[in-house]
Design an enzyme around this catalytic site. Structure first.
Site, PDB file in Angstrom:
ATOM      1  N   HIS A 194      35.109  49.779  36.526  1.00  0.00           N
ATOM      2  CA  HIS A 194      35.148  49.592  35.074  1.00  0.00           C
ATOM      3  C   HIS A 194      36.500  49.022  34.649  1.00  0.00           C
ATOM      4  CE1 HIS A 194      31.692  52.467  35.185  1.00  0.00           C
ATOM      5  NE2 HIS A 194      31.253  51.624  34.266  1.00  0.00           N
ATOM      6  N   THR A 231      37.355  42.812  34.953  1.00  0.00           N
ATOM      7  CA  THR A 231      36.477  41.941  35.745  1.00  0.00           C
ATOM      8  C   THR A 231      35.013  42.290  35.469  1.00  0.00           C
ATOM      9  OG1 THR A 231      38.159  41.813  37.475  1.00  0.00           O
ATOM     10  CG2 THR A 231      35.930  41.131  38.061  1.00  0.00           C
ATOM     11  N   GLN A 248      22.498  52.747  46.327  1.00  0.00           N
ATOM     12  CA  GLN A 248      22.167  51.544  45.568  1.00  0.00           C
ATOM     13  C   GLN A 248      20.661  51.317  45.506  1.00  0.00           C
ATOM     14  OE1 GLN A 248      24.145  49.101  43.741  1.00  0.00           O
ATOM     15  NE2 GLN A 248      25.153  51.086  43.744  1.00  0.00           N
TER      16      GLN A 248
END
EC number: 3.1.4.-
Length: 753
Positions: free
Chosen positions: A494, A497, A718
């Site tokens: 966070h 970018t 993920q």
């Protein structure tokens, strides 16, 4: 004079803006009220005469500009103010002083007073109470004369009786039909008048049984006129339900019955008033359920399955006049299901009961894990991202770091570089910014971790942000640098970018034809600005962590959307703090407020606890209707592009599109090229590992135990995130779930994503 309850209109009479006027303005916005502001007594009266506001709020605090009592008397002197609620804002009374009398205010024409309070919630509560109690009552009073005028002139005979069947009102049509003068009827019980012997024996008993249950009865009835002859009437008797669900009145609407126009009414076997041998007219009765909890006469309107007619339209008009309360859509759905249960088989009624139980919960859009509940990665992600955490279990506190900009002087920021002077290496990377495969990580390296300023300058120039905001390019550069300075470079994920990556995805979506055709320029600018600031000053910890740690921000925002509220609030605080960075200072006030509200709404939409609500609303309000329109047009060998466009362009659907767009942009990493996807997965996992480490050090609840750096499988985490959050959302954004024939409706086709 309005007889229908449109959005309540509020007039604020304040000589100048301050915290109190702003709080009232935002309270009106939250309540959905239309708000006007007047600065002088003259403009207040002029505006009031033009709009006829239901609520007028006058600044009654000591002022050198005008006297509140004088302004109130001016407004009260106008005819439209008869049904207006006028509120005086008075200063707080010190605890050591006696509270002054309200009589001077009441004598001046004020309806009530409001102690000065700059809390938007306090102002919202005050306005909502006024609207629910006084404004709605005034609407009903305002409508009385018109309603009775309509009753006096309508062609149907109308008779109103008390719950004890004492006649309280008859209209001229009733007098003409029955031959009585109203003086002979009012105050007498129905039982005092002789009945026709042409009705079947148990008809009256059936009617009374029906209406005493709060149900509407409709059918054929023979009445005896004053002359003694019988008249066949089509009668509809409607109970009027008062507070507490108790019947207060019965309204009977009667008209002569004509055999040639006889209507056939459906009834269930247990509702018949006569046996098989009774006259056919008795079989035409019908009764329906009324809502026991209704506080006013919703039951006037006819919901019969008969063909529409002028008569039924008149009944509907009466219903709209009487129906002066606002009913939420979910309440309407529940009422429809309740009504359907009455005539449903037992199995269907039981199924509808289960439906009602679900609808009455507050977690309508939060799915149950079902088959995924054995997956620890999914459980931890849901617990960590979709809840506000447990209550604090220890005395440890996580104190939120102060904004980095607060301790950074302007001289510490690099001198803004015009877009034309961007170094060639950076310019070459930026030339690819319109491609989905654009590498934000290359830009991060080339700009020494300052990609947001450079990418922002390029994208904002392409979308004409400076021209829209009426600000200079140098001011926009200063603003971008200031916002980027308030992202924490120490965060692995966070940081600025990530903000630049979300800005890139947002700009990419905005260039797509369907999105471009649905949003106006203000929507586009709001989307770009929201993407830029959506995670400003993010501490690299989740909302659950901050709530469990008892952080300053969690306390400030009541453990609700803590970070998202902070991002939105801080973005505007930083912007207006420095005149050199205030990109909004040249905007017209109303336009700025609309833009500000759009930015706040989009930033708050990134909060994950309402993830499934936003996705489901998008699918049900946009994807499915669009698919139905296209399917209908394809079946008719035609095209209905206008129908799709008008549906997408409604204010409500534009709001859903903007929310869905920033949500997809915020978590688009799994849809990027594989090398970028893997890098982002490692970065977010590192943040979660650091959070778990700190939770263990401070003795806080570990909200995502699976993110232990010693045991966690990043690929598995993920995959769980993609399966549970990403796939359905991007299919909805892409239009695949509900519209398989249309490829890449909103975004691009996520091939290989």
């Amino acid at each position: 004079m309005r007889l229908t309850q449109e959005p309540t209109q509020v007039l604020l009479v304040f000589a100048k803006d301050d915290g109190q006027s702003d709080a009232l303005w935002w309270a009106c916005e939250r309540a959905g009220f239309r708000c006007n502001v007047a600065r002088t007594p003259e403009s207040a009266v002029e505006c009031f005469l033009d709009k006829h506001h239901e609520i007028v709020v006058i600044d009654g605090r000591p002022s050198r500009y005008f006297e509140a009592e004088a302004v109130c008397r001016l407004i009260r002197a106008t005819k439209p103010s008869e049904h207006t609620v006028i509120l005086a804002v008075v200063p707080q009374i010190p605890s050591d002083q006696e509270e002054p009398s309200v009589l001077p205010l009441l004598c001046s024409g004020f309806s009530r007073r409001f102690m000065e309070n700059t809390s938007v919630s306090a102002c919202y509560n005050e306005l909502i109470q006024i609207e629910h109690i006084e404004v709605r009552s005034q609407f009903k009073l305002r409508a009385c004369n018109s309603v009775f005028t309509a009753l006096e002139h309508c062609q149907e005979a109308v008779e109103i009786t008390s719950e004890d069947h004492v006649i309280q009102y008859v209209n001229p049509a009733f007098e003409r039909m029955m031959g009585f003068h109203k003086g002979e009827l009012i105050g007498k019980e129905l039982t005092e008048f002789s009945k026709s012997d042409k009705n079947c024996a148990d008809l009256l008993e059936s009617i009374n049984t029906c209406i005493k249950k709060g149900k509407e009865w409709q059918g054929i009835y023979y009445a005896r006129r004053k002359s003694g002859d019988s008249i066949q009437q089509h009668v509809k008797i409607t109970p009027v339900i008062g507070q507490g669900g108790k019947i207060r009145h019965f309204v009977a609407i009667k008209r002569p019955h004509c055999d040639s126009n006889r209507q056939v009414h459906k009834i269930s076997r247990d509702e018949r008033c006569c046996g098989e041998n009774a006259q056919s007219d008795c079989n035409s009765l019908r009764h329906k359920d009324r809502r026991k909890e209704s506080v006013d006469v919703r039951s006037i309107s006819s919901r019969s399955s008969d063909a529409p007619s002028l008569q039924t339209r008149r009944y509907s008009s009466m219903a709209r006049i009487h129906s002066m309360t606002i009913e939420a859509p979910i309440t309407k759905v529940i009422n429809i299901i309740n009504a359907a249960q009455e005539s449903s088989p037992v199995t269907v009624a039981e199924a509808l009961d289960r439906v009602l139980e679900i609808l009455r919960t507050t977690e309508l859009y939060s799915p149950q894990l079902g088959s995924k509940e054995d997956d620890p990665h999914t459980n931890d992600l849901v617990g960590g991202l979709m809840s506000d955490g447990l209550r604090r279990l220890s005395g440890n506190e996580y104190v939120f770091s102060k904004s980095s900009f607060q301790n950074m002087s302007q001289s510490q920021l690099a001198v803004p570089v015009p877009l034309t002077d961007v170094p060639a290496s950076i310019a070459e990377i930026l030339n690819k910014e319109e491609d989905w495969d654009f590498s934000i990580l290359e830009l991060e390296a080339a700009t020494h971790k300052r990609p947001l300023t450079y990418l922002g300058l390029k994208i904002f120039a392409n979308f004409g942000v400076c021209e829209f905001l009426n600000c200079s390019e140098s001011m926009l550069r200063s603003w971008l640098q200031m916002i980027e300075a308030n992202y924490h470079a120490s965060n692995s994920y966070h940081n600025s970018t990530h903000a630049a990556d979300v800005l890139h995805a947002t700009a990419y979506f905005l260039r797509k034809d369907k999105v471009k055709g649905s949003l106006d320029q203000l929507d586009e600018i709001a989307s770009l600005l929201a993407a830029t600031v959506h995670d400003v000053d993010h501490p690299g910890r989740t909302n659950s962590f901050l709530c469990n740690a008892g952080s300053e921000l969690a306390i400030l925002y009541n453990d609700t959307a803590v970070l998202e509220s902070h991002h939105a609030a801080l973005a505007f605080q930083l912007t207006v703090r420095d005149n050199k960075c205030n990109i909004f200072k040249n905007m017209e006030r109303t336009q700025f407020r609309t833009l500000r509200q759009a930015i706040i709404d989009m930033v708050l939409a990134t909060e994950m606890t309402r993830h499934f609500e936003h996705v489901n609303k998008f699918v049900n309000s946009i994807n499915k209707p669009m698919a139905a329109i296209e399917e209908s047009s394809s079946n008719s060998d035609g095209s209905d592009c206008e129908g799709q466009a008008s549906m997408r362009n409604s204010p409500e659907n534009r709001l859903l599109i903007k929310r869905m767009m920033i949500k997809c942009a915020d978590v688009a990493n799994p849809c990027r090229p594989l090398e970028l996807c893997i890098e982002w997965a490692g970065r977010i996992s590192e943040e979660y590992f650091a959070q778990t480490d700190e939770e263990k050090r401070q003795g806080l609840p570990v909200v995502m135990p699976v993110f232990d750096r010693n045991t966690c499988s990043i690929p598995k985490s993920q995959i769980s995130f993609i399966d549970y959050f990403i796939t359905d959302m991007f299919h909805a954004w892409d239009g695949k779930n509900t519209h398989k024939s249309s490829h890449a409706v909103w975004g691009q086709s996520w091939a290989g994503g």
